[in-house]
Design a protein around this motif. Structure first.
Motif, PDB file in Angstrom:
ATOM      1  N   ASN A  48       9.498   6.696   4.507  1.00  0.00           N
ATOM      2  CA  ASN A  48       9.525   7.988   3.814  1.00  0.00           C
ATOM      3  C   ASN A  48       8.942   7.880   2.408  1.00  0.00           C
ATOM      4  OD1 ASN A  48      10.572  10.875   3.540  1.00  0.00           O
ATOM      5  ND2 ASN A  48      11.583   9.848   1.829  1.00  0.00           N
ATOM      6  N   ARG A  49       9.263   6.807   1.697  1.00  0.00           N
ATOM      7  CA  ARG A  49       8.745   6.642   0.329  1.00  0.00           C
ATOM      8  C   ARG A  49       7.221   6.500   0.328  1.00  0.00           C
ATOM      9  NH1 ARG A  49      13.540   3.659  -0.152  1.00  0.00           N
ATOM     10  NH2 ARG A  49      12.468   1.710   0.401  1.00  0.00           N
ATOM     11  N   ILE A  50       6.707   5.765   1.295  1.00  0.00           N
ATOM     12  CA  ILE A  50       5.254   5.558   1.368  1.00  0.00           C
ATOM     13  C   ILE A  50       4.526   6.847   1.742  1.00  0.00           C
ATOM     14  CG2 ILE A  50       3.420   4.346   2.610  1.00  0.00           C
ATOM     15  CD1 ILE A  50       5.426   2.004   2.929  1.00  0.00           C
ATOM     16  N   LEU A  51       5.117   7.608   2.672  1.00  0.00           N
ATOM     17  CA  LEU A  51       4.433   8.789   3.209  1.00  0.00           C
ATOM     18  C   LEU A  51       4.691  10.056   2.405  1.00  0.00           C
ATOM     19  CD1 LEU A  51       5.197   8.230   7.001  1.00  0.00           C
ATOM     20  CD2 LEU A  51       3.017   7.823   5.843  1.00  0.00           C
ATOM     21  N   PHE A  52       5.709  10.054   1.566  1.00  0.00           N
ATOM     22  CA  PHE A  52       6.183  11.296   0.943  1.00  0.00           C
ATOM     23  C   PHE A  52       5.064  12.076   0.249  1.00  0.00           C
ATOM     24  CE2 PHE A  52       8.034  13.676  -2.627  1.00  0.00           C
ATOM     25  CZ  PHE A  52       8.902  14.502  -1.925  1.00  0.00           C
ATOM     26  N   ASN A  53       4.243  11.413  -0.526  1.00  0.00           N
ATOM     27  CA  ASN A  53       3.187  12.103  -1.273  1.00  0.00           C
ATOM     28  C   ASN A  53       1.913  12.321  -0.456  1.00  0.00           C
ATOM     29  OD1 ASN A  53       4.664  12.339  -3.711  1.00  0.00           O
ATOM     30  ND2 ASN A  53       4.200  10.184  -4.194  1.00  0.00           N
ATOM     31  N   GLN A  54       1.912  11.861   0.789  1.00  0.00           N
ATOM     32  CA  GLN A  54       0.714  11.979   1.611  1.00  0.00           C
ATOM     33  C   GLN A  54       0.825  13.044   2.700  1.00  0.00           C
ATOM     34  OE1 GLN A  54      -1.595   9.963   0.429  1.00  0.00           O
ATOM     35  NE2 GLN A  54      -0.108   8.948  -0.902  1.00  0.00           N
ATOM     36  N   LEU A  55       2.013  13.596   2.910  1.00  0.00           N
ATOM     37  CA  LEU A  55       2.217  14.478   4.066  1.00  0.00           C
ATOM     38  C   LEU A  55       1.686  15.887   3.858  1.00  0.00           C
ATOM     39  CD1 LEU A  55       5.768  13.372   5.255  1.00  0.00           C
ATOM     40  CD2 LEU A  55       3.538  12.748   6.183  1.00  0.00           C
ATOM     41  N   HIS A  56       1.655  16.383   2.601  1.00  0.00           N
ATOM     42  CA  HIS A  56       1.081  17.701   2.309  1.00  0.00           C
ATOM     43  C   HIS A  56       1.661  18.793   3.198  1.00  0.00           C
ATOM     44  CE1 HIS A  56      -1.748  15.648  -0.292  1.00  0.00           C
ATOM     45  NE2 HIS A  56      -2.167  14.905   0.717  1.00  0.00           N
ATOM     46  N   LEU A 114      -3.882  11.887  12.138  1.00  0.00           N
ATOM     47  CA  LEU A 114      -4.165  11.132  10.913  1.00  0.00           C
ATOM     48  C   LEU A 114      -2.881  10.618  10.276  1.00  0.00           C
ATOM     49  CD1 LEU A 114      -6.970  13.340   9.328  1.00  0.00           C
ATOM     50  CD2 LEU A 114      -7.231  11.060  10.335  1.00  0.00           C
ATOM     51  N   ILE A 115      -1.857  11.466  10.275  1.00  0.00           N
ATOM     52  CA  ILE A 115      -0.576  11.034   9.706  1.00  0.00           C
ATOM     53  C   ILE A 115       0.053   9.944  10.575  1.00  0.00           C
ATOM     54  CG2 ILE A 115       1.772  11.785   9.158  1.00  0.00           C
ATOM     55  CD1 ILE A 115       0.584  14.460   8.319  1.00  0.00           C
ATOM     56  N   ALA A 116      -0.098  10.079  11.897  1.00  0.00           N
ATOM     57  CA  ALA A 116       0.402   9.032  12.790  1.00  0.00           C
ATOM     58  C   ALA A 116      -0.270   7.699  12.484  1.00  0.00           C
ATOM     59  CB  ALA A 116       0.169   9.438  14.246  1.00  0.00           C
ATOM     60  N   SER A 117      -1.560   7.745  12.165  1.00  0.00           N
ATOM     61  CA  SER A 117      -2.272   6.514  11.792  1.00  0.00           C
ATOM     62  C   SER A 117      -1.738   5.945  10.483  1.00  0.00           C
ATOM     63  CB  SER A 117      -3.770   6.802  11.662  1.00  0.00           C
ATOM     64  OG  SER A 117      -4.303   7.294  12.874  1.00  0.00           O
ATOM     65  N   MET A 118      -1.360   6.843   9.567  1.00  0.00           N
ATOM     66  CA  MET A 118      -0.787   6.389   8.298  1.00  0.00           C
ATOM     67  C   MET A 118       0.542   5.688   8.521  1.00  0.00           C
ATOM     68  SD  MET A 118      -1.765   9.822   6.159  1.00  0.00           S
ATOM     69  CE  MET A 118      -0.602   9.489   4.846  1.00  0.00           C
ATOM     70  N   ILE A 119       1.299   6.152   9.523  1.00  0.00           N
ATOM     71  CA  ILE A 119       2.585   5.499   9.815  1.00  0.00           C
ATOM     72  C   ILE A 119       2.350   4.069  10.256  1.00  0.00           C
ATOM     73  CG2 ILE A 119       4.654   5.567  11.262  1.00  0.00           C
ATOM     74  CD1 ILE A 119       4.299   8.596  11.446  1.00  0.00           C
ATOM     75  N   LYS A 120       1.282   3.852  11.038  1.00  0.00           N
ATOM     76  CA  LYS A 120       0.941   2.503  11.478  1.00  0.00           C
ATOM     77  C   LYS A 120       0.710   1.584  10.285  1.00  0.00           C
ATOM     78  CE  LYS A 120      -0.719  -0.852  14.088  1.00  0.00           C
ATOM     79  NZ  LYS A 120       0.092  -1.627  15.057  1.00  0.00           N
ATOM     80  N   VAL A 121      -0.048   2.077   9.301  1.00  0.00           N
ATOM     81  CA  VAL A 121      -0.323   1.270   8.109  1.00  0.00           C
ATOM     82  C   VAL A 121       0.965   1.049   7.316  1.00  0.00           C
ATOM     83  CG1 VAL A 121      -1.611   1.195   5.938  1.00  0.00           C
ATOM     84  CG2 VAL A 121      -2.691   2.128   8.001  1.00  0.00           C
ATOM     85  N   ALA A 122       1.771   2.109   7.187  1.00  0.00           N
ATOM     86  CA  ALA A 122       3.014   1.998   6.418  1.00  0.00           C
ATOM     87  C   ALA A 122       3.976   1.005   7.061  1.00  0.00           C
ATOM     88  CB  ALA A 122       3.671   3.367   6.294  1.00  0.00           C
ATOM     89  N   MET A 123       3.925   0.893   8.396  1.00  0.00           N
ATOM     90  CA  MET A 123       4.831  -0.032   9.084  1.00  0.00           C
ATOM     91  C   MET A 123       4.610  -1.481   8.654  1.00  0.00           C
ATOM     92  SD  MET A 123       7.231   1.088  10.967  1.00  0.00           S
ATOM     93  CE  MET A 123       7.590  -0.495  11.712  1.00  0.00           C
ATOM     94  N   GLN A 124       3.384  -1.823   8.279  1.00  0.00           N
ATOM     95  CA  GLN A 124       3.106  -3.193   7.842  1.00  0.00           C
ATOM     96  C   GLN A 124       3.873  -3.532   6.559  1.00  0.00           C
ATOM     97  OE1 GLN A 124      -1.161  -3.447   7.504  1.00  0.00           O
ATOM     98  NE2 GLN A 124      -1.497  -3.068   9.680  1.00  0.00           N
ATOM     99  N   SER A 125       4.131  -2.495   5.733  1.00  0.00           N
ATOM    100  CA  SER A 125       4.849  -2.729   4.477  1.00  0.00           C
ATOM    101  C   SER A 125       6.335  -2.911   4.692  1.00  0.00           C
ATOM    102  CB  SER A 125       4.600  -1.559   3.512  1.00  0.00           C
ATOM    103  OG  SER A 125       3.233  -1.432   3.206  1.00  0.00           O
ATOM    104  N   VAL A 126       6.877  -2.277   5.741  1.00  0.00           N
ATOM    105  CA  VAL A 126       8.329  -2.353   5.956  1.00  0.00           C
ATOM    106  C   VAL A 126       8.697  -3.365   7.035  1.00  0.00           C
ATOM    107  CG1 VAL A 126       8.639   0.037   5.208  1.00  0.00           C
ATOM    108  CG2 VAL A 126       8.309  -0.441   7.634  1.00  0.00           C
TER     109      VAL A 126
END
Length: 448
Positions: free
Chosen positions: A305-313, A278-290
């Motif tokens: 890191n800024r996008i994922l920081f609060n989502q990694l738990h 699931l986190i790997a999928s989030m990286i895919k989405v975050a890549m579109q922003s960077v």
């Protein structure tokens, strides 16, 4: 003598058939459980042993069976009978233990611990407790995991009533027919067997459902990975991606900007399975922003890191990012707690480390960037630690040294063949039959 034995056999035919049937049922149940080799079939194992022991007890109590048995077996029959009568209660208790949950499970453990030397007392007391819990719907739903409570309730009630009747009438000199006792216990045992089979089938259906969902998740995860290798001038690229399970915590992305510029990201989420995927999928989405900052490894990693920081738990991600500009013959590299980039150049293998903190530790870390000139003949290798961590039979890791040795020994091979050789070497390194222990991602980039 033969006529006497035949007459005995005819008189005890029902007992012999009943015993043989229950032995067969018990062996079949144990055989199915052995084939499945999963912890959720323990109830089937205990039921199988219970059934086989009951059938064996019926057979060895038959004079006809005893008469045709070898002499050495006849001598051991009394000891075998005592052992079965003692341990069958324990096996039955262990079978019910597999169905129980919560405080009832602890109570059953306490009963077996205290009353083990008194098997008949244990049997009587356990039957009263279990019958009460099974018969009361509120208690049954709380302390038992039963797909169909009614079947087991009927079986236990019939056996309990018969056992109570026998114990009340025996002091009065009334002898209950053996057939009635056999029928009552048969109904009880078969009702338990029915429940055990239902539980096994339910677990099987649940497992098939999970496997089906994991296959869908696997297809979805592969759909977020690059489907083609971008065409970049003067660059040859090969990728290998091998998840440990149906879904993986590894991720890679290829970011072509034009015919001369391309970025390569490799990421590795701590842990395995669905959470990491699931986190790997989030990286895919975050890549579109960077993606607009693809030319700057510091901004790419910092933005992720800024996008994922609060989502990694409390999970972390290592990553490495390589930017190639073949038009200007330049490369930039940065990493976040990731294994070093390998660069093969003019017969020498260099380890390029330019690491910042893993994603998820602090909100805004610094990611140092290493600037490189690139030349024809350069070979870059990005990888995750699933390549270097596998251990051999002695407990030695594949490690950086072995990885570098394989790269050095296959310097003339094209990128795709190098990847095949690397994966083959990792498999050979591990003990035969040992499953893959981590997700593996490899990217080889040759500059021509």
């Amino acid at each position: 003598m033969q006529d006497q034995v035949l007459a005995m056999l005819r008189g005890q035919l029902a007992d012999i058939i009943l015993g043989a049937v229950f032995v067969f049922i018990g062996l079949a149940a144990c055989g199915i459980a052995a084939i499945r080799r999963r912890s959720d079939v323990r109830v089937l194992i205990w039921f199988g042993m219970w059934s086989a022991m009951y059938g064996a007890a019926e057979l060895i109590e038959s004079p006809a069976i005893v008469a045709v048995s070898p002499h050495w077996f006849q001598i051991s029959l009394p000891y075998l009978d005592i052992s079965i009568q003692y341990f069958i209660v324990v096996v039955a208790w262990l079978a019910f233990l597999e169905l129980s949950t919560g405080k009832l499970r602890f109570l059953l453990w306490a009963l077996i611990d205290r009353l083990m030397p008194y098997s008949h007392v244990l049997a009587a007391f356990s039957l009263v407790v279990l019958l009460t819990v099974v018969a009361v719907p509120r208690l049954s739903s709380k302390f038992f995991d039963l797909p169909k409570r009614g079947v087991l309730t009927v079986g236990m009630l019939l056996f309990g009533v018969e056992a109570l009747f026998v114990n009340l009438t025996r002091p009065l000199g009334y002898q209950v027919p053996r057939l009635l006792d056999q029928l009552a216990f048969t109904v009880f045992l078969l009702s338990f067997g029915y429940v055990a089979v239902q539980i096994t089938f339910a677990n099987e259906r649940r497992l098939l459902s999970i496997e089906s969902e994991l296959e869908v998740a696997r297809q979805l995860q592969f759909s977020i990975l690059p489907t083609t290798i971008p065409e970049v001038e003067n660059v040859r690229i090969a990728v290998a991606y091998q998840p440990m399970t149906a879904v993986a915590g590894d991720f890679y992305e290829l970011i072509p900007v034009d015919r001369n510029q391309v970025g390569f990201l490799v990421a590795d989420v701590t842990g395995h399975g669905v959470p990491a995927a699931l986190i790997a999928s989030m990286i895919k989405v975050a890549m579109q922003s960077v993606a607009p900052c693809a030319y700057d490894p510091r901004e790419v990693l910092g933005g992720l890191n800024r996008i994922l920081f609060n989502q990694l738990h409390e999970q972390f991600v290592s990553a490495a990012y390589l930017w190639l500009d073949t038009g200007n013959r330049k490369a930039s590299y940065s990493a976040a707690g990731h294994p070093p980039l390998l660069l093969w150049r003019e017969g020498k293998l260099e380890r390029i480390e330019s690491n910042g903190l893993l994603f998820g530790i602090v909100p805004d870390p610094n990611y140092p960037v290493c600037e490189l000139r690139i030349f024809s003949g350069d070979r870059f290798l990005l990888y995750t630690d699933g390549v270097i961590e596998p251990e051999n039979a002695r407990g030695d890791s594949f490690g950086d040294r072995k990885l570098e040795e394989v790269v050095r020994n296959n310097q003339s091979r094209p990128p795709s063949e190098l990847l095949e050789q690397l994966i083959s070497e990792v498999r050979i390194w591990q003990p035969a039959g040992l499953a893959q222990q981590d997700d593996i991602t490899l990217i080889v980039i040759d500059v021509v």
